[in-house]
Design a protein around this motif. Structure first.
Motif, PDB file in Angstrom:
ATOM      1  N   LYS A 261      20.411  -3.902  19.112  1.00 11.92           N
ATOM      2  CA  LYS A 261      21.482  -3.024  18.622  1.00 11.92           C
ATOM      3  C   LYS A 261      21.856  -3.316  17.176  1.00 11.92           C
ATOM      4  N   LYS A 262      20.915  -3.962  16.442  1.00 12.48           N
ATOM      5  CA  LYS A 262      21.100  -4.196  15.008  1.00 12.48           C
ATOM      6  C   LYS A 262      20.444  -3.048  14.248  1.00 12.48           C
ATOM      7  N   SER A 263      21.066  -2.603  13.194  1.00 14.45           N
ATOM      8  CA  SER A 263      20.538  -1.487  12.429  1.00 14.45           C
ATOM      9  C   SER A 263      19.854  -1.983  11.152  1.00 14.45           C
ATOM     10  N   ILE A 264      18.608  -1.556  10.956  1.00 11.70           N
ATOM     11  CA  ILE A 264      17.839  -1.903   9.750  1.00 11.70           C
ATOM     12  C   ILE A 264      17.717  -0.651   8.899  1.00 11.70           C
ATOM     13  N   HIS A 265      18.163  -0.718   7.658  1.00 10.69           N
ATOM     14  CA  HIS A 265      18.190   0.437   6.771  1.00 10.69           C
ATOM     15  C   HIS A 265      16.774   0.783   6.292  1.00 10.69           C
ATOM     16  N   PRO A 266      16.500   2.070   6.030  1.00 13.21           N
ATOM     17  CA  PRO A 266      15.173   2.456   5.518  1.00 13.21           C
ATOM     18  C   PRO A 266      14.766   1.728   4.246  1.00 13.21           C
ATOM     19  N   VAL A 267      15.762   1.406   3.401  1.00 13.95           N
ATOM     20  CA  VAL A 267      15.435   0.652   2.183  1.00 13.95           C
ATOM     21  C   VAL A 267      14.876  -0.723   2.544  1.00 13.95           C
ATOM     22  N   GLN A 268      15.399  -1.305   3.612  1.00 14.86           N
ATOM     23  CA  GLN A 268      14.885  -2.605   4.054  1.00 14.86           C
ATOM     24  C   GLN A 268      13.457  -2.470   4.589  1.00 14.86           C
ATOM     25  N   TYR A 269      13.200  -1.377   5.306  1.00 16.57           N
ATOM     26  CA  TYR A 269      11.818  -1.096   5.714  1.00 16.57           C
ATOM     27  C   TYR A 269      10.907  -0.990   4.482  1.00 16.57           C
ATOM     28  N   LEU A 270      11.398  -0.292   3.468  1.00 18.51           N
ATOM     29  CA  LEU A 270      10.611  -0.077   2.250  1.00 18.51           C
ATOM     30  C   LEU A 270      10.279  -1.402   1.563  1.00 18.51           C
ATOM     31  N   LEU A 271      11.287  -2.277   1.430  1.00 19.56           N
ATOM     32  CA  LEU A 271      11.061  -3.560   0.764  1.00 19.56           C
ATOM     33  C   LEU A 271      10.102  -4.442   1.559  1.00 19.56           C
ATOM     34  N   VAL A 272      10.239  -4.439   2.877  1.00 24.82           N
ATOM     35  CA  VAL A 272       9.318  -5.221   3.712  1.00 24.82           C
ATOM     36  C   VAL A 272       7.894  -4.673   3.577  1.00 24.82           C
ATOM     37  N   GLY A 273       7.766  -3.331   3.512  1.00 20.15           N
ATOM     38  CA  GLY A 273       6.442  -2.732   3.330  1.00 20.15           C
ATOM     39  C   GLY A 273       5.797  -3.149   2.024  1.00 20.15           C
ATOM     40  N   PHE A 274       6.589  -3.169   0.942  1.00 24.55           N
ATOM     41  CA  PHE A 274       6.050  -3.617  -0.347  1.00 24.55           C
ATOM     42  C   PHE A 274       5.624  -5.088  -0.274  1.00 24.55           C
ATOM     43  N   ALA A 275       6.402  -5.885   0.433  1.00 23.20           N
ATOM     44  CA  ALA A 275       6.030  -7.305   0.588  1.00 23.20           C
ATOM     45  C   ALA A 275       4.695  -7.435   1.319  1.00 23.20           C
ATOM     46  N   LEU A 276       4.500  -6.602   2.342  1.00 25.01           N
ATOM     47  CA  LEU A 276       3.231  -6.634   3.080  1.00 25.01           C
ATOM     48  C   LEU A 276       2.054  -6.239   2.183  1.00 25.01           C
ATOM     49  N   MET A 277       2.273  -5.328   1.249  1.00 24.46           N
ATOM     50  CA  MET A 277       1.203  -4.927   0.336  1.00 24.46           C
ATOM     51  C   MET A 277       0.909  -6.007  -0.699  1.00 24.46           C
ATOM     52  N   VAL A 278       1.953  -6.730  -1.120  1.00 27.56           N
ATOM     53  CA  VAL A 278       1.740  -7.819  -2.079  1.00 27.56           C
ATOM     54  C   VAL A 278       0.827  -8.887  -1.483  1.00 27.56           C
ATOM     55  N   PHE A 279       0.832  -9.022  -0.163  1.00 26.00           N
ATOM     56  CA  PHE A 279      -0.060  -9.984   0.500  1.00 26.00           C
ATOM     57  C   PHE A 279      -1.510  -9.783   0.072  1.00 26.00           C
ATOM     58  N   TYR A 280      -1.945  -8.535  -0.058  1.00 28.91           N
ATOM     59  CA  TYR A 280      -3.350  -8.266  -0.357  1.00 28.91           C
ATOM     60  C   TYR A 280      -3.692  -8.579  -1.815  1.00 28.91           C
ATOM     61  N   THR A 281      -2.751  -8.319  -2.723  1.00 24.68           N
ATOM     62  CA  THR A 281      -3.020  -8.692  -4.113  1.00 24.68           C
ATOM     63  C   THR A 281      -3.028 -10.209  -4.270  1.00 24.68           C
ATOM     64  N   LEU A 282      -2.141 -10.889  -3.555  1.00 23.33           N
ATOM     65  CA  LEU A 282      -2.163 -12.357  -3.577  1.00 23.33           C
ATOM     66  C   LEU A 282      -3.487 -12.881  -3.027  1.00 23.33           C
ATOM     67  N   LEU A 283      -3.912 -12.308  -1.897  1.00 21.27           N
ATOM     68  CA  LEU A 283      -5.167 -12.748  -1.280  1.00 21.27           C
ATOM     69  C   LEU A 283      -6.336 -12.543  -2.219  1.00 21.27           C
ATOM     70  N   LEU A 284      -6.392 -11.388  -2.880  1.00 19.50           N
ATOM     71  CA  LEU A 284      -7.491 -11.088  -3.796  1.00 19.50           C
ATOM     72  C   LEU A 284      -7.514 -12.060  -4.964  1.00 19.50           C
ATOM     73  N   SER A 285      -6.356 -12.283  -5.580  1.00 18.39           N
ATOM     74  CA  SER A 285      -6.316 -13.141  -6.775  1.00 18.39           C
ATOM     75  C   SER A 285      -6.565 -14.605  -6.428  1.00 18.39           C
ATOM     76  N   ILE A 286      -6.001 -15.071  -5.322  1.00 21.97           N
ATOM     77  CA  ILE A 286      -6.178 -16.484  -4.954  1.00 21.97           C
ATOM     78  C   ILE A 286      -7.609 -16.752  -4.486  1.00 21.97           C
ATOM     79  N   SER A 287      -8.221 -15.783  -3.788  1.00 23.97           N
ATOM     80  CA  SER A 287      -9.582 -15.983  -3.271  1.00 23.97           C
ATOM     81  C   SER A 287     -10.624 -16.062  -4.377  1.00 23.97           C
ATOM     82  N   GLU A 288     -10.266 -15.640  -5.599  1.00 22.74           N
ATOM     83  CA  GLU A 288     -11.188 -15.776  -6.725  1.00 22.74           C
ATOM     84  C   GLU A 288     -11.270 -17.225  -7.210  1.00 22.74           C
TER      85      GLU A 288
END
Length: 443
Positions: A315-342
């Motif tokens: 019964k906790k409410s998560i705002h769409p902006v919070q969904y958006l920020l979490v989504g961007f964080a999930l995408m940053v994972f792939y750029t981190l993975l690409l750069s670190i794996s080099e």
């Protein structure tokens, strides 16, 4: 006028979550393109180093090219060529891998010390219908094909019976071979056989191939490269592969190929019968990163679904902006993975990137919802998702099976947890006593 309350709009919440999930497919495509671009830059670096060091090598020969003439002195004579292959051809060698660097990119090359020996029978001109009197014995050529002459690291000395010749670059007769070295040996008409031997110190990259030109061809190659890919027209009869390298043996007969031991002119092509090995790299970080990025939709959808389930059950409410920020964080994972794996092994890069993203999202949820239990639950869900993805990446042959089973279990879990939820009132705000009294008075 009633105030609009987003919390009470279940359908709208689901719709926006779906839209946000689809929105993040745009950066997912951009990340895949970025990975392909970095991979292409590595390929360019490999090509540049290979061009200067020595590209993939294909060794062929030796071949005996015999010139003969048809015509008379009044009308002039025309030169033709007959080609003879060895009765026996033994090839042995040791291939040592080396690492070169162009910027941040590692390029694997090799040096091969290859020995060849065998023998020819005296050419049988009658089989080809050639008058022995028309043969020009002084201009007979013994050629040895090397696809990239820039890789030769030392002079090539050819031993022919009891004589030794220094090889010259190029081949005068190019009806069979177009690149290589050659000598003009003395062919004694009294000899029935001619033995030969030569040693080649050769640089190359990516792959090494041989052609089975002997009536019986035996090849024995050892190398320190631990992950060869045997390819071409023939696979090794015997092979041993370990972390220290490999040893491979081939035995091929003239009946296994589509050209004879002797012919005239350019009637036959020997290309297409080559065999050997590729020096593949099992640690292709760009390919692994690209495969990981292709699962971005799955990770985002499962994460958002988990957040939505948390909303329903807590019964906790998560705002769409919070969904958006979490989504961007999930995408940053792939750029981190690409750069670190080099710079690091893919496993360490994956661990570093996933720990960073899971930690950041967990702290964010902890601060915004002020609930340590929900933050711990989110952390556990993300750790499970990234661990699940890593297992799928490692199990290439069973990735589809494991992925399907995982989705089946997850869907079953969601159905079980939501079995008692009334979806019509899932996000409806409970009535206050005053609202209940007013509703009863209206009745």
């Amino acid at each position: 006028m009633a105030q609009y309350n987003f919390k009470n709009q279940l359908g709208l919440r689901i719709f926006l979550i779906v839209i946000l999930t689809m929105f993040f497919m745009i950066p997912q495509v951009m990340i895949v393109n970025l990975t392909e671009e970095r991979s292409f830059r590595k390929y360019e670096a490999q090509s540049e180093v290979s061009y200067k060091w020595g590209e993939q090598q294909k060794l062929a020969g030796p071949i005996l090219h015999v010139p003969y003439y048809i015509g008379n002195s009044q009308k002039g004579k025309t030169q033709f060529w007959a080609h003879f292959l060895p009765e026996k051809l033994n090839i042995s060698g040791k291939v040592t891998s080396e690492q070169r660097y162009r910027g941040i990119y590692e390029v694997v090359v090799y040096n091969g010390k290859i020995n060849l020996e065998g023998d020819f029978n005296f050419p049988d001109f009658q089989v080809l219908g050639i008058d022995e009197g028309s043969v020009d014995y002084k201009n007979i050529i013994l050629s040895f094909g090397i696809s990239d002459l820039r890789g030769i690291k030392d002079q090539i000395k050819v031993r022919w019976n009891d004589s030794t010749y220094l090889a010259n670059p190029g081949i005068d007769c190019q009806q069979v071979l177009t690149s290589g070295v050659s000598v003009k040996p003395v062919v004694d008409k009294k000899s029935e056989t001619f033995s030969f031997s030569l040693a080649v110190d050769l640089n190359g990259s990516k792959s090494l191939f041989f052609l089975p030109l002997g009536k019986e061809t035996n090849v024995n190659i050892t190398s320190d490269w631990p992950s060869p890919s045997f390819t071409g027209s023939f696979l090794p009869d015997n092979r041993e592969i370990s972390d220290a390298g490999f040893n491979a043996e081939w035995k091929i007969f003239n009946l296994n190929r589509n050209y004879p031991q002797q012919w005239r002119g350019n009637r036959y092509e020997i290309d297409g019968s080559e065999f050997g090995f590729d020096m593949i790299s099992v640690a292709n970080n760009y390919l692994k990163t690209e495969r990981t990025a292709k699962y971005a939709f799955l990770i985002i959808a499962l994460t958002f679904t988990s957040f939505f389930m948390i909303e329903l059950l807590s019964k906790k409410s998560i705002h769409p902006v919070q969904y958006l920020l979490v989504g961007f964080a999930l995408m940053v994972f792939y750029t981190l993975l690409l750069s670190i794996s080099e710079h690091l092994n893919f496993g360490y890069a994956y661990l570093t990137a996933s720990v960073a993203i899971v930690g950041m999202i967990t702290l964010y949820i902890r601060k915004t919802l002020t609930d340590i239990k929900i933050a711990s639950l989110v952390s556990g869900i993300l750790i499970s998702l990234y661990s699940y993805l890593y297992v799928i990446l490692q199990l290439e042959e069973f990735s589809l099976l494991i992925g399907s089973l995982g989705l089946f279990v997850l869907l079953a879990l969601i159905m079980y947890l939501t079995r008692n939820i009334d979806w019509y009132t899932a996000f409806k705000k409970p009535e206050t006593d005053e609202e209940t009294n007013n509703r009863n008075q209206k009745k």
